[in-house]
Design an enzyme around this catalytic site. Structure first.
Site, PDB file in Angstrom:
ATOM      1  CG  HIS A  92      -0.302   0.132   2.532  1.00 39.36           C
ATOM      2  ND1 HIS A  92      -0.040   1.361   3.124  1.00 39.36           N
ATOM      3  CD2 HIS A  92       0.139  -0.797   3.417  1.00 39.36           C
ATOM      4  CE1 HIS A  92       0.526   1.177   4.305  1.00 39.36           C
ATOM      5  NE2 HIS A  92       0.648  -0.126   4.509  1.00 39.36           N
ATOM      6  CG  ASP A 136       2.960   1.125   7.838  1.00 36.55           C
ATOM      7  OD1 ASP A 136       2.505   0.356   6.972  1.00 36.55           O
ATOM      8  OD2 ASP A 136       2.268   1.620   8.737  1.00 36.55           O
ATOM      9  CD  GLU A 159      -2.583  -1.278   5.733  1.00 39.51           C
ATOM     10  OE1 GLU A 159      -2.500  -2.228   6.531  1.00 39.51           O
ATOM     11  OE2 GLU A 159      -2.162  -0.128   6.000  1.00 39.51           O
ATOM     12  CD  GLU A 160      -1.049   2.701   7.535  1.00 41.13           C
ATOM     13  OE1 GLU A 160      -1.613   2.344   8.593  1.00 41.13           O
ATOM     14  OE2 GLU A 160       0.123   2.394   7.268  1.00 41.13           O
ATOM     15  CD  GLU A 199       1.285  -3.326   6.077  1.00 36.82           C
ATOM     16  OE1 GLU A 199       2.172  -2.678   6.643  1.00 36.82           O
ATOM     17  OE2 GLU A 199       0.201  -2.825   5.786  1.00 36.82           O
ATOM     18  CG  HIS A 223       1.369   4.055  12.524  1.00 39.05           C
ATOM     19  ND1 HIS A 223       0.120   3.616  12.916  1.00 39.05           N
ATOM     20  CD2 HIS A 223       1.624   3.425  11.352  1.00 39.05           C
ATOM     21  CE1 HIS A 223      -0.344   2.762  12.023  1.00 39.05           C
ATOM     22  NE2 HIS A 223       0.560   2.629  11.058  1.00 39.05           N
TER      23      HIS A 223
END
Length: 1049
Positions: free
Chosen positions: A221, A233, A267-268, A293, A365
């Site tokens: 993604h 990510d 995706e997130e 991922e 994140h």
């Protein structure tokens, strides 16, 4: 100087072997855990790959926050389309691009047929055999079927609901969603694939036709979270997919089976991009997949999950495989609450793998998820594993991934029958893969056969009168003889008692740390490891060595293995049940563990075949006792030692070797200082006869040499060690080393890797709301498992090791109790969201986390000064954490206010809506529009039963729009900016009510998530600027800012 036999069971040898085994195992394990294999010096070492290009792509991709609801996301998407085109141009590949329903063929290489024709093909003008015509037909077919097709997918949508959310406990209402996707799909035609645009035949949802051998898909993604740059990510996954396109479009690497690279978006926020892909025609082609991922920010990419053992064998071709099936079990048992796109594809019936970065989670994140904090080595680790895996899958043209499904589920992909698997790596180099049913067979065999074999060997020993375990006292043959103790029960129960006490103390210490300083494991996991392991080791040694000092026993090692076997057998029963009933594969640890313990126990029992029969030992002991009595009577009666001297001389003449010290004792003349009992050494038989002993004398066997006068092959006397039972002198001295090698190295490798993996995955999850005690319990359990192999031998270790480890325990305990748990390298994650009431102009900043630390962070923020900070729990959003709020600086997410005018003046225009009630029905139509956003939400105070988005795609039958329990939210995601939504909503008629008599209340909400420009969300900028350096600020919900208006209908 006295030299020790290196294989003898003596303290120096045992200590040396213990140090060698544990250091030899754990130094490599720690190196593998903390380092990444180096990338090759030549970036183009593998034909078709360019590592330098991939690294530059990662830097370009991660130069800003690019969540789905941001303008930067569109920039990244356009950049991806451009990069795919550049790669195909570089490889001189003919490709086409499809946007929506229209097909735009863009030939990217020269279309001059004659220029492409090889010299061996005759020209049309001089050939009369039809070969020229066939040649042009081939060229036309190749032009009609380009090698690559790029789908600019702007039509695949997704509509469904979710009954639960991450971190929510006990939620019963659904969250309905409508999502408009904008994925990018790159299809590289395989040599076995059908020609033409086969994806345009049949209906979109048809599963009946299989094209070629089925396709292999790699998914990544390209959206990030709103507070992270998305380097790992999922930037590394994205650039890996780009390099795979480059690889498979290189002439030497053309795949046999078609290859699909899916760059999904969204995706997130809920795995929406992968779900939207399932409505695309290319979804019918995919049989196997590799999902890439990032749940960390670097390190090694691990194999998180796999659908079956057959597809896992493809990953085994990687040069540096890394992973264990235990991580997959964590998802299966529900211990891991987050998800990846893997779960979407698995539910669709695809067979594949989930490979992801997994540490350090403190950077996950956050703004440290950037190219600066990852490495080219991490990129290479994922890229090399992906190439090896996809190359293996595309070459598999057999029936492994074809044919009827094993679960007989209708509507799923017909990609064969897979079998549940077990996998793990060894030192990041070797990858073991086998089927779960094989493990189950091993488990069952071990459960049944191992006890039977031990009982059989014990029975044979008992038949030969050599089973000394559990042997008590045996009475000699003489009527007046006293019973002779064999000491077989000595040390029988000290091991389980010690184990229980030591485990209780170890777990108690873990609870103490969790009570006083629960977050220390966040930044100092190895300090917790050291504390737990050193405590268990030192306490266990103290008790066992103390028992052995007070009451030595040669059976202590054997009894320890027996108890270990019993405990392991009980655990293996549970593991076998989980293997059979729940398909949990992580029990392989206990299968290997119990197998090693079984062999060691078998040796412990079997070595007693070397002992004399118990009856012989008792008889010889009685003779020794009588001989000592004879010597005593001679000493009392004053008999000279002539006869004894004669016997000694005769013995020497016969070639018997004697110890000089024994001669001195034997020939000494008794006097008034001679001890009354036992004139010689206590372990030697006196050769002095007595005048009055004839009536008591028994016949002495020729082979008798006394219970302790055992000799080795060289004739040297062998004595029992340290006051242990006399008969133990004949036990082999080397069997302990074989036992140690059985229960030591391999078991430590397998268990150690899993322990380090789990703690690395869990030790920084406390800030997410996970149980704070969990990582401490995992450390304690694996500390015990890793030290159990040494416990049967621990009483023979020198005091230096436990002394050292006790000092280590004291130091680490003090550190773990008083040290501050966070640092700039291990930052605490505080969750941020700002909500604005667009009706009243009030705004609220919410910082979420553990209240103790959140209050400290808020104290640094200037705009919160002087305010009363209210903290409360909200398990519907994230359980286990506190939500602390204050009034913050007004956001400027919409540029509709002139400088100098309060931004609240423009709130009204940020979100507009209109709701119309259908007369006499429980229905209403909402018109919603938000500025500078493509995400809005309808939140209801009471559930509704149905909804419909006007102009939306047809709902997929695989999902329900609303669950039976009803939904209370509708999330609306658009691929276009500033879109006006038109949504019909219907709710059920209540009891004793008529249609149209009930209404609904709630809020219309729009989201803003773009924090790339400073000043757009000043409250977030302020929190980042003024919070302490041990803190990072990350997003809490889908939107960094939520603006809402109240509705009543």
């Amino acid at each position: 100087m006295k030299c020790y036999n290196p294989s003898a069971f003596v303290p120096m040898a045992v200590t040396l072997v213990t140090v060698i085994i544990y250091l030899g195992v754990f130094i490599p394990l720690l190196i593998i855990q903390e380092t990444v294999p180096s990338a090759p010096d030549d970036p183009t070492l593998y034909n078709g790959l360019n590592l330098t290009e991939a690294w530059l792509d990662l830097q370009s991709l991660s130069d800003g926050y690019h969540p789905f609801n941001s303008r930067k996301n569109d920039d990244v998407r356009n950049w991806l389309l451009k990069r795919i085109g550049e790669i195909l141009d570089h490889n001189q590949i003919q490709y086409s691009t499809e946007t929506e329903s229209a097909t735009i063929s863009e030939t990217q290489i020269k279309s001059d047929f004659d220029a492409e024709a090889p010299e061996s093909v005759p020209s049309p003008s001089n050939s009369n055999d039809g070969s020229a015509e066939r040649y042009h037909e081939d060229l036309r077919a190749r032009k009609e079927s380009p090698a690559v097709t790029v789908f600019n997918d702007l039509r695949s949508n997704y509509s469904s609901n979710a009954l639960t959310s991450i971190g929510v406990k006990g939620r019963k209402l659904g969250i309905s969603t409508y999502f408009e996707g904008n994925n990018i799909i790159c299809y590289v035609r395989g040599s076995d694939d059908e020609e033409g645009e086969w994806w345009k035949t049949g209906s979109v949802n048809s599963k009946g036709k299989v094209h070629g051998k089925g396709g292999v898909m790699v998914n990544a993604h390209f959206d990030s979270v709103s507070t992270g740059f998305g380097a790992t990510d999922d930037g590394v996954g994205v650039v890996t997919a780009l390099q795979l396109i480059r690889y498979f479009t290189t002439p030497q690497n053309v795949p046999q089976k078609g290859f699909v690279a899916l760059f999904n978006n969204g995706e997130e926020d809920g795995l929406y991009g992968a779900k939207a892909f399932l409505s695309h025609p290319m979804a019918r082609f995919v049989h196997t997949f590799l999902n890439l991922e990032g749940a960390g920010a670097g390190g090694r990419a691990t194999l998180f999950r796999s659908t079956d053992s057959e597809v896992t064998r493809a990953y085994a071709h990687a040069k540096h495989p890394f992973g264990t099936v235990v991580s997959s079990d964590g998802f299966s048992l529900g211990y891991v609450r987050s998800e990846t796109d893997y779960v979407v594809f698995r539910a669709e019936g695809y067979r594949g793998l989930d490979v992801a970065f997994w540490q350090p989670r403190s950077q996950y994140h956050t703004d440290q998820d950037d190219a600066k904090h990852t490495s080219i080595d991490s990129l290479w680790h994922m890229l090399s594993a992906s190439v090896a895996t996809t190359r293996s899958l595309t070459k598999d043209t057999g029936n492994t991934f074809l044919g009827p499904r094993g679960d007989d589920k209708v509507g799923k992909v017909s990609n064969g029958k897979g079998s549940d698997g077990v996998w793990f790596d060894i030192f990041g180099t070797v990858f073991a893969v086998f089927k779960l049913r094989t493990l189950f067979a091993w488990s069952l065999t071990l459960l049944i056969a191992a006890p039977l074999m031990l009982f059989a060997v014990s029975y044979l020993l008992n038949r030969q009168d050599k089973f000394y375990f559990f042997a008590g006292s045996i009475k000699a043959k003489g009527p007046e003889d006293e019973p002779i103790s064999l000491g077989g029960w000595r040390g029988a129960f000290r091991y389980p008692i010690t184990l229980i006490i030591t485990c209780a103390i170890t777990f108690g210490c873990a609870s103490l740390i969790n009570k006083i300083n629960p977050m220390i494991v966040y930044s100092s996991p190895y300090s917790v490891w050291s504390m737990s392991a050193s405590l268990f080791f030192s306490i266990f040694w103290f008790i066992m060595a103390g028992c052995n000092f007070v009451r030595p026993s040669a059976l202590q090692r054997g009894y320890a293995f027996m108890w270990l076997f019993v405990f392991g057998w009980i655990i293996l029963v549970a593991a076998t049940v989980y293997e059979d009933r729940f398909k949990i594969s992580g029990g392989y640890l206990f299968v290997f563990y119990e197998a090693a313990i079984f062999l060691a126990t078998l040796i412990a029992i079997g070595e007693q075949f070397a002992l004399p029969k118990k009856s012989t030992y008792v008889e010889n002991s009685q003779l020794d006792h009588d001989g000592n009595q004879d010597s005593h009577h001679q000493a009392v009666m004053g008999t000279d030692g002539a006869n004894g001297a004669d016997e000694a001389n005769a013995s020497n003449e016969a070639g018997q070797e004697e110890d000089p010290e024994d001669n001195v004792n034997d020939l000494a003349v008794p006097h008034e200082t001679t001890p009354l009992i036992g004139g010689g050494a206590p372990t030697q038989r006196s050769s002095i006869s007595t005048t009055f002993a004839n009536r008591y004398r028994q016949v002495v066997p020729e082979s008798y040499d006394g219970p302790a006068d055992h000799h080795d092959k060289k004739g040297h006397k062998k004595h029992p060690y340290g006051g242990e039972q006399d008969w133990s002198a004949k036990l082999p001295i080397w069997t302990w080393l074989v036992q140690y090698l059985l229960v030591g190295p391999f078991i430590l490798i397998v268990v150690g890797q899993v322990g380090l993996f789990l703690v690395a995955a869990l030790h920084q999850t406390g800030t997410d709301g996970s149980p704070l005690l969990l990582p401490y319990l995992v450390v304690a359990v694996f500390s015990i498992l890793l030290l159990l192999p040494v416990t049967p031998f621990i009483h023979r270790l020198t005091h230096h090791m436990p002394t050292f480890f006790f000092l280590v325990f004291i130091g680490t305990l003090i550190y773990n109790l008083v040290a501050f748990p966070f640092s700039p390298n291990n930052r605490y994650k505080a969750y941020f969201q700002q909500t604005v009431d667009l009706d009243t102009g009030l705004n609220k900043v919410t910082i979420v986390g553990i209240e103790q630390y959140i209050r400290e962070i808020i104290a640094y923020i200037p705009s919160a000064a002087g305010q009363t900070i209210n903290c409360e729990e909200n398990p519907r959003i994230r359980s286990g954490l506190s939500f602390c709020s204050y009034e913050g600086i007004a956001p400027r997410v919409v540029d509709n206010v002139v400088d100098g005018i309060p931004p609240e003046k423009g709130y009204t225009d940020w979100l507009t809506y209109n709701v119309t009630r259908v007369p006499n029905e429980n229905k209403a139509t909402f018109h919603i529009s938000g500025l500078e956003t493509r995400a809005c939400i309808l939140r209801f105070d009471d559930p509704f039963s149905e909804f419909k988005v006007h102009g939306g795609a047809k709902t997929e039958e695989r999902w329900d729009d609303v669950p039976d329990s009803g939904s209370d939210q509708i999330k609306l995601w658009s691929r276009d900016w500033n879109k006006e939504w038109k949504v019909d909503v219907e709710w059920a008629v209540g009891e004793d009510m008529k249609p149209g008599e009930e209404g609904r209340t709630g809020r219309v909400v729009c989201l803003w998530s773009d924090a790339n420009e400073r000043g757009v969300i000043p409250a977030l900028d302020e929190a980042r600027r003024f919070s302490p350096d041990w803190t990072s600020v990350v997003k809490l919900m889908d939107g960094l800012v939520e603006g809402s208006k109240r509705f009543v209908v």
